[in-house]
Design an enzyme around this catalytic site. Structure first.
Site, PDB file in Angstrom:
ATOM      1  N   SER A 163      99.051  79.071 135.439  1.00  0.00           N
ATOM      2  CA  SER A 163      98.697  79.970 136.537  1.00  0.00           C
ATOM      3  C   SER A 163      98.204  79.156 137.744  1.00  0.00           C
ATOM      4  O   SER A 163      98.924  78.311 138.256  1.00  0.00           O
ATOM      5  CB  SER A 163      97.656  80.983 136.063  1.00  0.00           C
ATOM      6  OG  SER A 163      97.457  82.012 137.009  1.00  0.00           O
ATOM      7  N   ASP A 167     106.567  89.202 135.790  1.00  0.00           N
ATOM      8  CA  ASP A 167     105.158  88.854 136.002  1.00  0.00           C
ATOM      9  C   ASP A 167     104.658  89.473 137.309  1.00  0.00           C
ATOM     10  O   ASP A 167     105.127  89.118 138.389  1.00  0.00           O
ATOM     11  CB  ASP A 167     105.026  87.323 136.048  1.00  0.00           C
ATOM     12  CG  ASP A 167     103.590  86.838 136.163  1.00  0.00           C
ATOM     13  OD1 ASP A 167     102.686  87.671 136.333  1.00  0.00           O
ATOM     14  OD2 ASP A 167     103.383  85.609 136.081  1.00  0.00           O
ATOM     15  N   HIS A 222     102.266  87.748 132.519  1.00  0.00           N
ATOM     16  CA  HIS A 222     101.526  86.611 133.069  1.00  0.00           C
ATOM     17  C   HIS A 222     100.756  85.924 131.941  1.00  0.00           C
ATOM     18  O   HIS A 222      99.814  86.477 131.374  1.00  0.00           O
ATOM     19  CB  HIS A 222     100.557  87.087 134.151  1.00  0.00           C
ATOM     20  CG  HIS A 222      99.898  85.972 134.901  1.00  0.00           C
ATOM     21  ND1 HIS A 222     100.594  85.159 135.765  1.00  0.00           N
ATOM     22  CD2 HIS A 222      98.609  85.517 134.911  1.00  0.00           C
ATOM     23  CE1 HIS A 222      99.773  84.267 136.288  1.00  0.00           C
ATOM     24  NE2 HIS A 222      98.568  84.450 135.780  1.00  0.00           N
TER      25      HIS A 222
END
Length: 411
Positions: A220, A346, A375
């Site tokens: 991320s 996502d 995600h």
């Protein structure tokens, strides 16, 4: 009266026998019910296999890198079967932190000083019992970068360390300033556009083990930071390869997606409170340069970034910061092999913002795009407690680079 009582007993007995029969036969014993169940199951299985379970889309800039991955990291060419009862993006994203296991890891903490007088917390897993790499000086080292407010305690980090342990590797987790419980010595935290702290960590780790294969993996925001670092430095890095997972490629698009009502309710507001909590405990450090009352009133990540992050790192406007923070701008300059796994569903990183055309122009970049996974989700299996698809990609890729990376230079 006796007759009535007898009739009631007979009626009760008949009713009891009927109910007992229904319980024994039940819905599944009914021909109609069983047909409905079987019909629904077959229809769902057909839909799942035709529309949900798919091979990833591979976008690879160079033929050599493509052949390398097919030979040594075949998981990226295999069909990804998301958890059959939880394949939707938000479900995968929300479920993963709660359902995946947390393998126990014993860390050794190290605090390193920075040029501005601050400190960075590193959590080491030395793997001194490695049977494959007994000599610590040549034991492969994996630098791990967690997400926005993540630390070395995140389940996805623990799984990466567990898999690295199986391979005999050493890991070190880069905790961003102020998030892992250490004191904040200067009025500065972190952002994914400023790579100075990461540069210091990479230099420090490499100086300790200059003879060891050195790789990095970012998740991320950690992946955004890693890509921005690689885009700035090109091939002049001691890292031999890197992997990123669920990166937000375009910060503007990410912010817009997360501000849609349902996404704001499920994700944005919660992450904003996490950011506020992380700076609140160091509030006294920022009061001279930042209006902390306004920061604590932020209702979205965008508002937090405008009132805190952009101000702290000297950006004139939020747009200036978001432009600088977006790794899609620097992907063309990445100078080492990088594998980037994203799910096209996502909500943190919308598919239209994934830099497919840019990736095609860089022979060092491989995008692996699954249709589902959310995600940092990528759950698979009926009860996805253990290894995820993301974990398998991580393990195969780092092993491929450590054991066969030399082949890329010969291709």
């Amino acid at each position: 009266m006796q007759r009535l009582a007898m009739d009631l007993r007979v009626l009760s007995r008949e009713l009891a026998l009927y109910l007992e029969h229904q319980v024994r036969v039940g819905f599944f014993g009914s021909g109609v019910g069983l047909s409905l169940i079987l019909g629904f199951s077959v229809a769902y299985a057909c839909y799942y296999l035709s529309s949900i379970a798919k091979k990833p889309q591979l976008v690879i800039g160079g033929e050599s890198f493509s052949r390398f991955l097919q030979d040594h990291c075949p998981v990226v060419t295999e069909t990804y079967y998301p958890t059959v009862w939880c394949w939707e993006s938000r479900g995968q994203t929300l479920l993963r932190p709660f359902i995946t296991s947390k393998p126990p890891v014993q860390y050794r903490n190290e605090l390193i000083k920075t040029a501005d007088g601050g400190q960075i917390s590193l959590d080491w897993f030395d793997n001194n019992n490695s049977a494959y790499y007994v000599d610590a000086s040549t034991r492969p080292t994996i630098l791990l970068l967690p997400g926005l407010t993540g630390t070395s305690k995140e389940s996805y980090i623990l799984h990466m360390i567990h898999l690295s342990e199986e391979l005999g590797y050493r890991c070190v987790v880069f905790n961003n300033r102020g998030v892992a419980g250490e004191s904040l010595l200067t009025p500065r935290t972190y952002c994914c556009a400023n790579t100075e702290d990461l540069e210091a960590v990479v230099h420090h780790v490499h100086s300790l083990y200059p003879g060891a294969p050195f790789l990095a993996a970012g998740v991320s925001m950690g992946g955004m930071l890693l890509l921005n670092y690689l885009g700035k430095i090109g091939s002049k890095t001691p890292l031999m390869a890197a992997a990123t997972f669920s990166v937000g490629w375009n910060t503007f698009a990410c912010s817009e997606s997360l501000e849609r009502p349902l996404n704001w309710l499920l994700f944005n507001y919660y992450l904003t409170t996490c950011l506020q909590s992380s700076v609140k405990k160091h509030r006294h450090m920022f009061v001279e340069q930042i209006d902390m009352d306004q920061v604590m009133k932020a209702k979205s990540i965008r508002e937090f970034d405008k009132r805190f992050t952009a101000v702290m790192f000297g950006y004139r406007t939020l747009d200036d910061y978001y432009t600088d923070a977006s790794p899609n701008r620097r992907l063309k300059s990445v100078g080492i092999p990088v594998l980037c796994l994203n799910a096209t569903d996502d909500v943190f990183s919308p598919s239209h913002a994934i830099p497919i055309e840019t990736a095609k122009q860089n022979p060092n970049v491989a995008l692996v795009l699954t249709a589902y996974g959310g995600h940092i989700g990528f759950l698979e299996g009926i009860w996805p407690r253990q290894c995820t698809y993301m974990d398998r990609v991580f393990k195969q890729f780092v092993q491929a680079m450590v054991e066969h990376g030399h082949e890329l230079s010969n291709m």
